[in-house]
Write a protein that holds these residues in place. Structure first.
Motif, short mmCIF file in Angstrom:
data_model
loop_
_atom_site.label_atom_id
_atom_site.label_comp_id
_atom_site.label_asym_id
_atom_site.label_seq_id
_atom_site.Cartn_x
_atom_site.Cartn_y
_atom_site.Cartn_z
N ASP A 68 0.86 -1.02 -0.04
CA ASP A 68 0.08 0.12 0.05
C ASP A 68 1.06 1.28 -0.09
O ASP A 68 1.43 1.51 0.93
N VAL A 69 1.06 1.97 -1.13
CA VAL A 69 1.65 3.40 -1.12
C VAL A 69 0.48 4.27 -0.97
O VAL A 69 -0.23 4.69 -1.69
N GLN A 70 0.55 4.58 0.41
CA GLN A 70 -0.36 5.53 0.75
C GLN A 70 -0.63 6.68 0.30
O GLN A 70 0.48 7.70 -0.04
N ARG A 71 -1.74 7.36 -0.11
CA ARG A 71 -1.99 8.75 -0.78
C ARG A 71 -2.88 9.40 0.20
O ARG A 71 -3.45 8.86 1.14
N ALA A 72 -3.09 10.57 -0.15
CA ALA A 72 -3.88 11.50 0.67
C ALA A 72 -5.40 11.39 0.59
O ALA A 72 -6.00 11.21 -0.50
N GLY A 73 -6.33 11.30 1.40
CA GLY A 73 -7.60 11.03 1.57
C GLY A 73 -8.26 12.03 2.38
O GLY A 73 -7.83 13.05 2.58
N PRO A 74 -9.52 11.89 2.79
CA PRO A 74 -10.30 10.90 2.25
C PRO A 74 -11.14 11.02 0.93
O PRO A 74 -10.64 12.06 0.36
N GLY A 75 -11.79 10.03 0.51
CA GLY A 75 -12.54 10.15 -0.80
C GLY A 75 -11.23 10.09 -1.74
O GLY A 75 -10.34 9.15 -1.80
#
Ligand SMILES: Cc1ncc(C[n+]2csc(CCOP(=O)(O)OP(=O)(O)O)c2C)c(N)n1
Ligand code: SF4
Ligand SMILES: [Mg+2]
Lengths: 478, 353
Positions: free
Chosen positions: B103-110
């Motif tokens: 999981d290469v995290q990105r900015a959320g939500p949505g």
């Protein structure tokens, strides 16, 4: 053919259901029982029992693994074709079966089945169309008929509200890859015989590695149709068959794609595949160098990103630690691309350079954006070919060099960033010119490009010696 | 062995293939797409299987299938895609299948945006999908660890029959650094529970459905015992300058890199700062944090989230911690964190919003 005995592909007793259990979970008159039996018989006849991996869906047939003495995988609702894809791509010798209901296949799993069909996955799909959600209590299925009453269409399915029944064979017949598509009926004994031939064809296609084969079986669900088994069969023939024509939609002799197993690399080949490229002789000269926090910025085509990579590469070849990070997200602004490069004798903390001690500004917007961020007494190399102004700061060391012109003179404007890097190397001593010359051939594939870039390095060194050396010689090397 | 300059998102594929990976199924999403690009190239050129799935829901189910057949399977995605995989991850846990998920995290939500964040922590570390299950979660903080963790992940996944997550962030994916690539290839041994389409494995059944409460209760209990074993055997972390520290940073991934720079800076200023960075987020180094909690005056958790890991640190430390939270893709500079820490060091209380 064994008629009334249990096929040998079935377990003698259904131990997975319970000790000594002999009965199935299916209601009297249910089509699942017929379908299971046909599949079990064909598996036995083809002698493929050991090779079969049976994917059961979520639906009344979730317990198919109680009965089939074959490899079994119980799948999540609608995903059997994806699971079967994984299986068949992992086991060349497997005969993979995806067995699904109409809610499973045409409702929640519509995407999975269409794409598996479209890829021509090696699997036999047995699609039990009973026009209802059997397991969950008789709700509407995508295949429920217009006017048919279900627990979620108590007034009958209305096309204005729920749309029309979906015909899966017809849909799948639009795709190129499937080799075999047939709809059969479990309405009476003759039809069941016909259905068995279809099951056999689909499984034979797997034995012969022909590809995706789809058999839809119109199947009674007396319980949820609220009919006796006999009424249900009659309704199936009289009402369902006209809407879902029983026929062969496709049966291709020559599959559109030939199966070819991949060539798997040996361990040695694999290690080799990922080993560092041809070693070059670079005298690792462990020197103490002040940490270099470099920002190299310019417009898109100036190659600042690859210049940054190149610089980091030179640094690690000399035995330093180095990081490279592209401008990304919040840092991307004002039409400039930029890379952060850090060179250090020590382990590097954050790879982000927010206060550089070296700025290489290849165009005016880059200088505008980053001039203020440079630390006091930092080094700023300005591409004076494209930036006409001088620095506003007086507490930094500024070098103005026409790097684009120098690059143009050797015949390749795109070499401007190499010129700038070479100047930086000359001034800082952080990497050696010899290293740059040795790494260039490793980074570029075309011989002609290598030559021009090497010329650009020479030209930059010459420029440095003539115009810069006096003032800034190896100032940051301790 | 010579080091190579490799991007985190590429290093993870090198490590995986040398670690015996056989199958990659995935669906593109920034900032994880580069992993799919590298996998498309290297899985195919080495004769392994790469397949772009129609979506993440089916990608994770392809993993489920290939893992059932004994393969060493992986995928890579980011928040929105991992969320779609939740059901499948729960099935993998229920059926006790080994799998590796990056999981290469990105900015959320949505839809949020593609910038770095660490806000998938709860979803990934606590389970995400339904049911009482856990994932092993590795937290790389360099391109080297992207390679190393992927190299080890398959063996761990098989040892415990669990999903192993590699929880990275957009920066750890993008960073290029010197990486030493392993020189020995691992392979999956034949597993007695898997399906090989042969007589010996014919009786094997991969399922997560159990038909009475007694059976399902025992299955759940067995899983919990396994997780307890994982907690005993697998927890890993690294410490910097903690011996005499009285101000402790706790951070993982890119936040740990930033914190490391801050600790160095504070040490230069003669402040006794230290850093603990969990290398495993599940299991979590709670015991060590509890120990350090007795030693240090203050604990600050640096995170690109609203304090998701900080909650676990507080639980371990049995006290409130300082929460240095950044969200929405904002990543702090050394200076910003330094200022917060310097300010807090002056305080006697340890609580801060
Ligand atoms: C994600 C998910 N949603 C819903 C369900 C509940 N569910 C179980 S079976 C089923 C319908 C099955 O109908 P069908 O596929 O037609 O099979 P049948 O029982 O008619 O053979 C549903 C909605 C589930 N198990 N999982
Ligand atoms: S509910 Fe319908 S589909 Fe399910 S077992 Fe009974 S008859 Fe068969
Ligand atoms: Mg149905």
């Amino acid at each position: 053919m064994v008629k009334h005995a249990k096929p040998k592909t079935f377990y003698d007793t259904f131990e997975r259901r319970g000790p000594g259990e002999k009965n199935t979970t299916y209601c009297p008159g249910c089509g699942h029982g017929n379908a299971h039996k046909l599949i079990a018989e064909v598996i036995a006849e083809l002698g493929i029992q050991d090779r079969v991996i049976f994917c059961s869906p979520v639906g009344c047939s979730v317990f198919a693994y109680y009965y089939f003495d074959t490899g079994n995988v119980q799948c999540s609702h609608g995903r059997a074709p994806a699971v079967a894809t994984g299986l068949s791509r992992a086991r060349d010798n497997a005969i993979v079966i995806s067995y699904q209901g109409d809610g499973d296949l045409a409702g929640i799993g519509m995407g999975a089945i269409m794409h598996a069909a479209n890829r021509g996955e090696h699997m036999a799909v047995f699609f039990i169309n009973n026009a209802i959600y059997g397991m969950t209590g008789g709700q509407m299925a995508p295949t429920t008929l217009i006017g048919q009453k279900t627990t979620t269409t108590p007034f009958g399915r209305s096309p204005g509200r729920e749309g029309f029944p979906i015909r899966m064979c017809e849909l799948i017949n639009e795709l190129q890859a499937p080799v075999y598509i047939e709809r059969v009926s479990l309405g009476d004994a003759a039809r069941i015989m016909r259905a068995k031939r279809a099951v056999k064809q689909a499984l034979l296609n797997q034995v012969n590695k022909k590809g995706f084969s789809f058999v839809e079986l119109l199947s009674p669900c007396p319980i949820n149709w609220k009919m006796t088994p006999i009424e249900a069969r009659k309704w199936l023939i009289d009402t369902m068959e006209p809407l879902f024509p029983v026929k062969v939609f496709r049966n291709i002799e020559e599959p559109p794609v030939k199966y070819e197993p991949p060539k798997v690399l040996s361990d040695a080949e694999l290690v080799n595949h990922f080993a560092a490229t041809t070693e070059i002789e670079i005298p690792v000269s462990p020197r103490e160098v002040e940490d270099q926090y470099i920002k190299i910025a310019g417009f898109g085509g100036q190659g600042v990103m690859s210049a940054g990579v190149f610089l980091a590469n030179c640094a690690i070849k000399e035995g330093f630690n180095a990081t490279w990070l592209p401008s990304y997200g919040p840092e991307m602004r004002g039409g400039t691309a930029n890379a952060s490069v850090i060179i250090s004798n020590n382990q590097i903390g954050t790879p982000l350079v927010s206060s550089p001690n070296v700025l290489i500004a290849m165009n005016a917007p880059s200088l505008d954006t980053f001039e203020e961020t440079v630390v006091s007494s930092g080094l700023v190399i300005v591409n004076s070919s494209l930036v006409s102004r001088k620095l506003r700061r007086e507490d930094v060391r500024a070098i103005y060099a026409p790097v684009t012109e120098i690059a143009k003179d050797v015949g390749l404007i795109a070499a401007a960033s190499v010129v700038a890097l070479t100047l930086y190397a000359c001034i800082s001593g952080a990497v050696q010119i010899e290293t740059i010359k040795k790494v260039i051939p490793l980074s570029l594939k075309k011989k002609a490009l290598v030559d021009v870039n090497l010329k650009a390095v020479e030209a930059a060194v010459e420029y440095y010696q003539k115009n810069i050396k006096e003032a800034y010689s190896y100032t940051s090397v301790k | 062995m010579a080091k190579q300059l490799i991007k985190g998102n590429e290093a993870v594929v090198y490590g995986a293939l040398l670690g015996g990976a056989t199958h990659f199924f995935g669906y593109p999403i920034t900032p994880a797409s580069e992993i799919a690009h590298a996998a498309a190239e290297y899985f195919v050129s080495t004769g392994r299987c790469f397949l772009q799935a129609e979506d993440e829901v089916n990608a994770i189910n392809m993993l489920y299938g290939a893992a059932s057949a004994g393969g060493r399977v992986m995928t890579a995605s980011s928040g929105p895609g991992i969320a779609l995989m939740s059901e499948g991850l729960s099935y993998l846990a229920g059926a006790e299948l080994p799998a590796v998920v990056v999981d290469v995290q990105r900015a959320g939500p949505g839809l949020g945006n593609i910038w770095p964040e660490q806000a998938d922590y709860n979803m990934v570390v606590k389970g995400g999908g339904h049911g009482n299950y856990r994932n092993i979660v590795l937290a790389p903080f360099s391109a080297q660890e992207m390679c190393d963790f992927a190299y080890r992940a398959f063996e761990l996944a098989e040892r415990y029959r669990m999903t192993v997550f590699i929880l990275a962030d957009a920066y750890i994916g993008q960073i290029m650094e010197a990486v030493e690539v392993p020189t020995k290839v691992h392979h999956s041994p034949r597993k007695e529970w898997a399906l090989y389409a042969d007589r010996e494995s014919r009786h094997n059944l991969i399922t997560s459905i159990l038909m009475n409460t007694e059976l399902l209760y025992h299955h759940n209990k067995k899983l919990q015992e396994k997780y307890a074993k994982v907690e005993r055997e697998l927890v890993e972390w690294e410490e910097y300058d903690t011996e005499d520290a009285d101000f402790l940073f706790v951070a993982y991934g890119i936040s740990a890199r930033i914190s490391l720079s801050v600790v160095r800076e504070l040490r230069r200023l003669n402040q006794k700062a230290g850093l603990l960075r969990p290398k495993t987020l599940y299991p979590f180094p709670s015991a060590r944090i509890a120990e350090l909690s007795r030693q240090v005056r203050q604990i600050a958790v640096v995170e690109l989230s609203n304090g998701q890991m900080a909650a676990d640190v507080e639980l371990a430390a049995r006290r409130s911690v300082l929460k240095y939270n950044w969200m929405g893709g904002k990543v702090p500079s050394i200076q910003e964190v330094l200022e917060l820490a310097k300010e807090d060091m002056k305080q006697t209380t340890t609580v801060r919003g």
